[in-house]
Design an enzyme around this catalytic site. Structure first.
Site, PDB file in Angstrom:
ATOM      1  N   ARG A  58       0.843  -1.218   0.000  1.00  0.00           N
ATOM      2  CA  ARG A  58       0.000   0.000   0.000  1.00  0.00           C
ATOM      3  C   ARG A  58       0.872   1.259   0.000  1.00  0.00           C
ATOM      4  O   ARG A  58       0.473   2.328  -0.431  1.00  0.00           O
ATOM      5  CB  ARG A  58      -0.998   0.004   1.169  1.00  0.00           C
ATOM      6  CG  ARG A  58      -1.891   1.251   1.174  1.00  0.00           C
ATOM      7  CD  ARG A  58      -3.197   1.096   1.962  1.00  0.00           C
ATOM      8  NE  ARG A  58      -3.055   0.311   3.162  1.00  0.00           N
ATOM      9  CZ  ARG A  58      -2.463   0.715   4.285  1.00  0.00           C
ATOM     10  NH1 ARG A  58      -1.969   1.940   4.378  1.00  0.00           N
ATOM     11  NH2 ARG A  58      -2.362  -0.097   5.323  1.00  0.00           N
ATOM     12  N   TYR A 111     -17.135  14.848 -14.545  1.00  0.00           N
ATOM     13  CA  TYR A 111     -17.517  13.449 -14.521  1.00  0.00           C
ATOM     14  C   TYR A 111     -18.557  13.218 -13.417  1.00  0.00           C
ATOM     15  O   TYR A 111     -18.447  13.785 -12.329  1.00  0.00           O
ATOM     16  CB  TYR A 111     -16.255  12.615 -14.287  1.00  0.00           C
ATOM     17  CG  TYR A 111     -16.501  11.143 -14.326  1.00  0.00           C
ATOM     18  CD1 TYR A 111     -16.768  10.509 -15.527  1.00  0.00           C
ATOM     19  CD2 TYR A 111     -16.498  10.379 -13.161  1.00  0.00           C
ATOM     20  CE1 TYR A 111     -17.015   9.148 -15.576  1.00  0.00           C
ATOM     21  CE2 TYR A 111     -16.735   9.021 -13.189  1.00  0.00           C
ATOM     22  CZ  TYR A 111     -17.000   8.411 -14.402  1.00  0.00           C
ATOM     23  OH  TYR A 111     -17.239   7.065 -14.442  1.00  0.00           O
ATOM     24  N   ASP A 183      -8.380  17.107 -14.958  1.00  0.00           N
ATOM     25  CA  ASP A 183      -8.686  15.723 -15.311  1.00  0.00           C
ATOM     26  C   ASP A 183      -8.428  15.598 -16.809  1.00  0.00           C
ATOM     27  O   ASP A 183      -9.179  16.117 -17.626  1.00  0.00           O
ATOM     28  CB  ASP A 183     -10.143  15.413 -14.942  1.00  0.00           C
ATOM     29  CG  ASP A 183     -10.554  13.977 -15.293  1.00  0.00           C
ATOM     30  OD1 ASP A 183      -9.930  13.376 -16.195  1.00  0.00           O
ATOM     31  OD2 ASP A 183     -11.511  13.481 -14.683  1.00  0.00           O
ATOM     32  N   LYS A 208      -9.484   4.373 -19.276  1.00  0.00           N
ATOM     33  CA  LYS A 208      -9.894   4.766 -20.620  1.00  0.00           C
ATOM     34  C   LYS A 208      -8.711   4.606 -21.587  1.00  0.00           C
ATOM     35  O   LYS A 208      -8.212   3.518 -21.744  1.00  0.00           O
ATOM     36  CB  LYS A 208     -10.450   6.192 -20.573  1.00  0.00           C
ATOM     37  CG  LYS A 208     -11.376   6.459 -19.368  1.00  0.00           C
ATOM     38  CD  LYS A 208     -12.653   5.645 -19.383  1.00  0.00           C
ATOM     39  CE  LYS A 208     -13.418   5.664 -18.067  1.00  0.00           C
ATOM     40  NZ  LYS A 208     -13.771   6.957 -17.554  1.00  0.00           N
TER      41      LYS A 208
END
Ligand SMILES: *Cc1c(COP(=O)(O)O)cnc(C)c1O
Length: 392
Positions: A58, A111, A183, A208
């Site tokens: 992590r 978004y 973004d 994407k």
């Protein structure tokens, strides 16, 4: 790592050194949750930050680190970070930058889940936001409050594909000492690099175009070393939306063909736009690469090519749009974008169904608006499918 190589070369080489990994040509997947210390003292030094090795996945993993270095190189940033989804990236960045009482100025049309996050921040932590077109200096100035700490934008804006002038945003933000976060999902670093215009942090849904094959959900962030360290040590480490080593490997692989894929996505999109624009059933085509688009000049200024997404309005309303979509044979009905397959969706009933109708209208999302993510197929086959559905 590799000095001064061109973008296309860096998508393949940066972040990975075969000599340090048994000369393995492909990057190895370090599928491990933790890392061993040779002695208790070595562990102590590692936790104290005196020894730069890995501790626990992590907090850092070698395969993930390769990807972080590669995205940093491609965005021309000092450092990068990887996350388990685009939304994990968005939330880690915003939660790192704002505190209760702050104000975020956003582009109109963010978004859907970013909009949901903004609403959550407002309800739970009194962090206000405004969503505005951000298309003039005067408008931005009058929207800035003493508490504004972040300007958060998407360009192109989904699904109307209007662009925001990055240079203009930065010129105002700098005056007020406000951080600019972009973004960059729809553009990818191949088409647009916001940090080169002075923006502070760039992020992606790597699900994407960066992944590019519709097989991974992931997020990436890039910016200054200080900004990335701050996020890594707070909202990435303690909220924990990290990327798995295998998914990092898929993205390292996807990135190798990013320029090739984007060239094809964009060339295909241009051909489809030309054909769509002259069809009598098509009322309006939205694409920043057409000379009649209000965003044409901005596209020229800040993007290499105008991208692989096209929105258009059909004659009629929701019913006609849905009938058209149902008649398609090859093109798949799906949200998401940037895959090899051409995908089509209906924003007013799908991605933007949660946006109140009045707000949708104001943003230019009518019930006949359809969004196409142009794939990598032969453009003639994409067009023939669209044409037979238009004429059926
Ligand atoms: C998909 C998308 C996101 C969210 O990314 P996930 O990987 O689905 O979490 C954020 N911003 C934009 C512009 C997107 O298209």
């Amino acid at each position: 790592m590799t000095d001064n190589h061109r973008f296309e070369t860096r998508t393949i080489h940066d972040g990975y050194e075969d000599k340090s990994h048994h000369n393995s040509l492909a990057a190895p997947i370090y599928q491990t949750s933790t890392f061993t210390f040779e002695t208790a003292e070595a562990g102590e030094r590692r936790f104290a930050g005196e020894d730069p090795g890995y501790i626990y996945s992590r907090l850092g993993n070698p395969t993930v680190r390769m990807l972080e270095e590669r995205i940093a190189s491609l965005e021309n940033a000092e450092a990068g970070l990887a996350f388990g989804s685009g939304m994990a990236a968005v939330s880690a960045v915003l939660l790192n930058l704002v505190k209760s009482g702050d104000h975020i100025l956003c582009s109109e049309g963010v978004y859907g889940c970013t909009f949901g996050l903004l609403k959550m921040l407002e309800g739970k932590f009194s962090i206000d936001h405004d969503l505005l077109p951000l298309d003039s200096v005067e408008q931005i100035r009058s929207a800035i409050r003493p508490t504004t700490t972040v300007i958060y934008i998407e360009t192109p804006i989904n699904p109307t594909l209007k662009l925001i002038d990055l240079e203009m945003i930065v010129s105002v933000a700098k005056e007020y000492g406000i951080q600019v976060v972009v973004d960059n999902t729809f553009s990818t670093p191949y088409l647009q690099r916001p940090l080169e215009f002075g923006c502070d942090i760039v992020l992606h849904s790597a699900t994407k175009y960066i992944g590019g094959h519709g097989d991974v959900v992931a997020g990436l962030v890039a910016g200054s070393k200080d900004a990335m360290t701050s996020i890594a040590k707070s909202t990435q480490k303690d909220i924990g939306g990290i990327l798995s080593p295998f998914d990092a490997w898929l993205l390292l692989r996807g990135l190798k063909t990013l320029p090739l894929r984007m060239d094809r996505h964009c060339a295909n999109a241009r051909s489809i736009v030309e054909n769509l624009s002259s069809h009598p059933r098509v009322k309006k085509v939205m694409y920043p690469g057409t000379e009649t688009s209000p965003s044409y000049a901005i596209a020229k200024k800040q993007m290499k090519y105008p991208g692989g997404l096209i929105s258009f309005e059909l004659d009629g309303g929701k019913q006609e749009a849905q009938e058209f979509m149902n008649k398609l044979k090859m093109i798949k009905i799906a949200v998401s974008l940037g895959d090899a397959e051409t995908l089509i969706q209906h924003p007013s009933t799908m991605t933007h169904a949660v946006v109140p109708e009045g707000e949708r209208r104001r943003m230019g999302i009518s019930d006949s608006l359809i969004r196409l993510s142009i794939g990598l197929e032969a453009w003639e086959d994409i067009w023939e499918d669209v044409l037979q559905a238009l004429e059926a």
